[in-house]
Design a protein around this motif. Sequence first.
Motif, short mmCIF file in Angstrom:
data_model
loop_
_atom_site.label_atom_id
_atom_site.label_comp_id
_atom_site.label_asym_id
_atom_site.label_seq_id
_atom_site.Cartn_x
_atom_site.Cartn_y
_atom_site.Cartn_z
N ALA A 22 1.07 18.84 -0.94
CA ALA A 22 -0.27 19.33 -0.59
C ALA A 22 -1.34 18.47 -1.24
CB ALA A 22 -0.41 20.79 -1.01
N GLU A 23 -1.13 18.12 -2.50
CA GLU A 23 -2.11 17.29 -3.20
C GLU A 23 -2.18 15.90 -2.60
OE1 GLU A 23 -2.72 17.90 -7.57
OE2 GLU A 23 -1.95 15.85 -7.64
N ALA A 24 -1.03 15.34 -2.24
CA ALA A 24 -1.00 14.01 -1.63
C ALA A 24 -1.70 14.02 -0.27
CB ALA A 24 0.44 13.53 -1.48
N THR A 25 -1.48 15.06 0.52
CA THR A 25 -2.13 15.17 1.82
C THR A 25 -3.63 15.26 1.66
OG1 THR A 25 -0.18 16.25 2.77
CG2 THR A 25 -2.27 16.51 3.94
N SER A 26 -4.08 16.05 0.69
CA SER A 26 -5.51 16.21 0.48
C SER A 26 -6.16 14.93 -0.01
CB SER A 26 -5.76 17.33 -0.55
OG SER A 26 -7.12 17.42 -0.88
N ALA A 27 -5.48 14.20 -0.91
CA ALA A 27 -6.07 13.01 -1.53
C ALA A 27 -5.97 11.78 -0.66
CB ALA A 27 -5.41 12.75 -2.88
N PHE A 28 -4.84 11.64 0.08
CA PHE A 28 -4.58 10.38 0.78
C PHE A 28 -4.35 10.53 2.28
CE2 PHE A 28 -2.45 10.24 -3.48
CZ PHE A 28 -3.45 9.53 -4.13
N GLY A 29 -4.32 11.79 2.76
CA GLY A 29 -4.05 12.00 4.17
C GLY A 29 -2.60 11.75 4.54
N ASP A 30 -1.72 11.71 3.57
CA ASP A 30 -0.29 11.42 3.79
C ASP A 30 0.51 12.19 2.74
OD1 ASP A 30 2.27 10.42 4.06
OD2 ASP A 30 1.67 8.31 4.03
N GLY A 31 1.33 13.12 3.21
CA GLY A 31 2.09 13.95 2.29
C GLY A 31 3.45 13.39 1.91
N SER A 32 3.78 12.16 2.34
CA SER A 32 5.07 11.57 2.02
C SER A 32 5.23 11.38 0.51
CB SER A 32 5.24 10.22 2.72
OG SER A 32 5.13 10.36 4.12
N SER A 58 3.60 8.82 -1.98
CA SER A 58 3.87 7.46 -1.56
C SER A 58 2.60 6.66 -1.33
CB SER A 58 4.69 7.46 -0.26
OG SER A 58 4.82 6.16 0.25
N ALA A 59 1.54 7.32 -0.87
CA ALA A 59 0.37 6.60 -0.37
C ALA A 59 -0.74 6.39 -1.40
CB ALA A 59 -0.21 7.33 0.84
N GLY A 60 -0.58 6.86 -2.62
CA GLY A 60 -1.71 6.75 -3.56
C GLY A 60 -1.26 6.61 -4.99
N GLY A 61 -2.22 6.75 -5.89
CA GLY A 61 -1.94 6.61 -7.31
C GLY A 61 -2.85 7.51 -8.12
N GLY A 62 -3.06 7.11 -9.38
CA GLY A 62 -3.96 7.86 -10.25
C GLY A 62 -3.41 9.21 -10.67
N GLY A 63 -2.10 9.44 -10.47
CA GLY A 63 -1.50 10.70 -10.89
C GLY A 63 -1.59 11.82 -9.88
N GLY A 90 0.80 -1.23 0.00
CA GLY A 90 0.00 0.00 0.00
C GLY A 90 0.82 1.26 0.00
N SER A 91 2.04 1.18 0.50
CA SER A 91 2.95 2.32 0.48
C SER A 91 3.96 2.12 -0.64
CB SER A 91 3.68 2.45 1.82
OG SER A 91 4.81 3.29 1.69
N LYS A 92 4.04 3.07 -1.56
CA LYS A 92 5.00 2.93 -2.66
C LYS A 92 6.43 2.86 -2.14
CE LYS A 92 2.42 4.95 -6.52
NZ LYS A 92 1.13 5.11 -5.87
N ILE A 93 6.71 3.63 -1.06
CA ILE A 93 8.06 3.61 -0.51
C ILE A 93 8.38 2.24 0.05
CG2 ILE A 93 9.49 4.50 1.38
CD1 ILE A 93 8.23 7.23 0.93
#
Length: 667
Positions: free
Chosen positions: A195-205, A169-174, A123-126
């Motif tokens: 900022a986009e990662a935090t908004s979409a997945f709750g994780d800004g890593s 790290s936490a999501g996909g779909g671009g 689930g985590s790309k890292i």
Amino acid sequence: MSRFATAPNPIRSLLVANRGEIAVRVIRTARALGLRTIAVYSDADAGAPHVRAADEAVRIGPASAAESYLNIDAILAAARATGADAIHPGYGFLSENAGFVRACDAAGITFVGPSADAVAAMGSKIAAKRIAAEHGVPTVPGYHGDDQSPETLAREAERIGYPVLIKASAGGGGRGMRAVHKAEEFSSALSAAQAEATSAFGDGSVLLERFIGRPRHLEVQVVGDAHGNIVHLFERDCSVQRNNQKVIEEAPAPNLTPAAREALQDAALRLARAIGYTSAGTVEFIMEEGSAEPFFLEMNTRLQVEHPVTEEITGVDLVEWQLIVAAGLPLPLAQAQIHARGHAIEVRLAAERADQGFAPAIGRFVRVGPVEGMRLDTGIADGSEVGLHYDSMLAKAIAWAPSRAEAVARLSAGLARLPVLGTPTNQAFLKDCLARPDFAQARATTRFLPENFPEGWAPEPRALARVRALAAAFWMWGPGGGAAATPLHARTGFRVMGARRPARVELDVSDDYGTAKLALIRGPEGASAEVEGETLPLTLPSGEGWVHEGLPVFSLRDGDTVHLAHDALALSAQVGLAIEIDSLAKVEGAGSGALTAPLPGLVTQVAVRPGDRVAQGATVLQMEAMKLVHTLAAHAAGTVAAVHCAAGDTVRAGALLVEITPDEEED
């Protein structure tokens, strides 16, 4: 008695925690295996095909996905109430949610998928890239570390060398992804991606990777069981993408060297074994065009949208295999027994305006397929409503043939003969993609769309003129048409030139693509249309057997609207006699004081009433569209003449919302 009833993990009843075409797909296999099926649905899906396909259906909440298909408690309550032994998550929604897997385990309900640990590990790309690297699976050179400080990330970007790719790290779909070509652009791109990662997945890593300019997107289907067996079912090419969302998929991947093919398959099996993977999963790779060196991208721990192409070349039902594994049974075939045969290609049919930057479309379908010679996995049927609550994908069209060229031809022919009427889709765009030389010659990379449609897509002008002419002909001469069957006998609209000369009628057409004026001409030698200065021959309507230029014409009258499709291009048109109306070509809401919906969406606030005075730039209303809030402001100072919507209304693109009478300018 079913083999599933006596399996180590008995399954007699299966709840499908999803909707649309994948829910229909899973239910079809489950019922064929003798399992009782249970659908769940939101208020928006009460009459959907997946609800009708199941033996039983349970409402789980309002239209919002967060309150229905993502509501773990509601889904588990439905499973308990119906006595479900197992839950199949489909794809999307909760399919890769480790918490949902653990909740199923705790409730004593079999989750049809991998273990919670496997889901969490990938689930985590890292974390996934670390595991891959530790087990000899090649990864794109980059940085996957815990130190997320801007200074460290900037330093690592310099080490990797520009251009670099920033990825959530936490999501996909671009989402949370930025390509950075220069060091001075890195800081702002990093902030935006986080900022986009935090908004979409709750994780800004984020992680950093070498940017591969012309990549192919390749993936390997794997399946493992609880008895230590793990096999691959060959690879797929998913390079044709839009904003990192797949559009066309095929199997096996074309133009691969034997060494590259073997490297892909071996790497996928190595990773699956490393995490003790069970169920169906997909290991994704990226590879520079012309290279034979694949790099690990991510692993999707679920059934993929594109799984049908693998089924078509192997003869394996992947949903059946998922259920076999979930029941604790061994895989039916060993690796040496799995063979690839022929070639399969899939396209994703979506409710989108390809001519408007793929904006989502809403509406009601009045006619939907199927078509012979092509597999159609669909979640819509005649009468299905499409709203804004869920993904725009409607169906998948899949064709198999002994060779790739034959598969392309068969799929293209199938799209040309597939009726989908009532709501705009990307059908004609998909057929155009298949015809491009880059695709036909298997040269597609993820740059396929911008390189082949640099100005965006629009219907070919002659094709659009032809479909408009056919729609006008159906309006005039089809069942319940707008004039007498023989134009020489019509009392209105036609100009009769003489006993041996053709009759002519001027018409206005307003449809999904705009407006046009045309003339229908009918005489002793047949019928034709004049559109945009060109004369097009016409074949007149003849019921279900209407064929024009060798392809079927699908037509249906719905009140004042004509729905018509020919050669994959469909439209919904209003047609009228030019002498009886000013023009149906009037754009809805035209005028300097009119406010129209920029996209289909939900009106959330109306700030004015008829008679109110507004200043230029004043907020008139707000609406949500494509997960964004849009504020519509007055173009000029004036008085509100009419309000055509209310908060809570769902409106289509271009709908007239508010009319404002501008103040008269002083001389």
